[in-house]
Structure formats: C-alpha cells, structure tokens
Design a protein around this motif. Structure first.
Motif: not given
Length: 279
Positions: A125-144
């Motif tokens: 679903g949504a990964c918006v603004a502050g959500g991006l920050m959380l995803a981007w400080c992770c090493d990998l992103i797996v998305a639906s």
C-alpha cells in the motif's frame, strides 16, 4: 503507552517489527517512533537475531508523520536517545521544531540505518513521506505489486522529508520529478530504478520478505555487520550524510517561512489535503 503502536516478534533468526496503527495507516506519532527505537535496540541486543524485518499492519505500510490523528503527540516529551539537543517541550518556534525533528526524524533514522544487522522493509500500500524515511533506512525493500511511494511535502513549501536520501536512492532527475510533482511512484517503477529489490503479489509479500531474511541470516553475523558498514560508509563518502545536513537546514527554513507568512508551519496542509493531492 495505552496503545501498543509497535509489535515485536521473533521468528527464528528474524525479528519482525510491525507498526501497529492500521486505523491511521500507521501514521508515525512520537510514541511509535520511540517504540520502534526500543524494538530495534532489542533486535540489536539479541544474539539470536540475524536480520530485522520492518512491516506495517493493515493495508498500508505507513502514510508518514502523524499530522492530524487523535494520537498526535508532538507536544509531549519522551526519553530522548538520538540527540543531545535539549528537549523541544517548553520551547517555541524554530527552536522547538528543530529540536524535535533533529531527534525523532533525522536522528532516529540515521541511527536505525547504522543498526549492525541487515534490515528489510516489507512494504504494501502507501509508503508516503515519513514512511519513505523508514523504508530508506532499511538495507533492502520488498514491496507488494500494489505498493506506491510518494513524498508530497513540496505542497507544504518544504523540500522533501527530513531524511533527505532522494538523490542517493534514485537518479537526480527522477528525484526532481518525484518531488516537483508529488506524484505516486508504483513499486514496479521503483524496482526499475533500483531502489526496490523485489516486487511480488500482495499475497506473497510476507513469504518473500521472510524467505529473503532467512537466506541472509545464514551468513556470518559479523560479516553482515561489516558489509553493511562498508556500504553505509561508501554512501556517506558520496556525500549522503553532509547532503542531508544541508537539506535539513533548508527544511527548517521552509517551516519558518510558512509560520511567518501564514501562521502555520505546514503551509496550511492537513493529512486529508495531502492525501487528496496525490495521483
């Protein structure tokens, strides 16, 4: 806290940390930020944990910073850990906002990026603004395949979120379009650009993310920690940390300008208006 905003679960060598405000699309209030911090400390200290998966309960990963739910707590004080700057409570204006955002936004995300175990963001679903920050400080992103990413805060007159990783995550010209328009970027496009690792059907998301985590967990713990540090150092040598510092100042100039000319540091925007503006 009366509301448990974060759940923590051990699955063998994998710690699953789940944001738990699904009724508000996992909007991040301070309570959630500090519970996330405690969960990441717990994972770092557990010798049995090799990999951390960050997830969001419900249909959406995270709609970003909490700017309007009943649980918004920007006026409250918490046990500060990321910064030695004084508490924002009891101060006003730019002094208050700078102190708080240095701690809960830029400071926390920078420290989580340094967690010495690989982190995987499991995004739906949504990964918006502050959500991006959380995803981007992770090493990998797996998305639906129904996930989308956006940073629409230019609508507030603000040049992107506080953890300004945009020109390092994606090519600068793409970052310009992403910010200038505020449009949503589908997961498939983010994967084409190399900042999402895998895109799978929603029903397969958890199995894919956990399977990847377990595969990584088979590697030596210290080797993983050193490899993560090596890549982080390379990014910083390419200017990532210094660039974030410079943009953080512009971010607060924008807040101050909004407050001076309109009396509202968010440029009159609300959670509803921000959500309705995207496409």
């Amino acid at each position: 806290m009366a509301e448990q905003t974060v759940r923590y679960e051990r699955r063998g060598p994998v710690a699953v940390v789940t944001m738990n405000r699904p009724e508000y699309r996992n909007a991040q209030n301070s309570a959630m930020t500090y519970e996330l911090d405690a969960a990441f400390y717990r994972a770092a200290d557990d010798d049995e944990v090799k990999v951390v998966v960050l997830a969001g309960a419900g249909p959406h990963f995270s709609a970003g910073h909490d700017i309007g739910t009943p649980g918004r707590d920007a006026d409250q004080s918490f046990d500060r850990r990321a910064s030695l700057w004084w508490d924002h409570v009891g101060t006003s204006g730019g002094e208050s906002r700078y102190a708080r955002e240095s701690e809960v936004y830029l400071g926390m995300c920078r420290r989580w990026r340094e967690l010495p175990k690989p982190m995987i963001a499991m995004v739906q679903g949504a990964c918006v603004a502050g959500g991006l920050m959380l995803a981007w400080c992770c090493d990998l992103i797996v998305a639906s395949d129904d996930a989308f990413f956006a940073d629409p805060v230019v609508r507030m007159g603000i040049p992107g979120v506080e953890y300004f990783a945009h020109p390092w995550v994606m090519p600068p010209r793409v970052a310009r379009e992403f910010l200038y328009t505020g449009d949503r970027m589908p997961a498939a496009r983010a994967r084409e650009l190399g900042w999402v690792n895998r895109v799978v059907p929603r029903d397969d998301l958890e199995a894919e993310a956990l399977g990847l985590a377990e595969r990584i967990a088979a590697m030596p713990r210290f080797g993983l920690a050193l490899t993560k540090k090596a890549i982080n150092q390379a990014e910083d040598l390419m200017g990532m940390r210094a660039g974030m510092d410079s943009v953080f100042g512009l971010h607060h100039l924008a807040h101050a300008h909004n407050a001076e000319v309109g009396g509202d540091s968010l440029g009159g925007q609300t959670a509803k208006s921000m959500a309705e503006g995207g496409r």
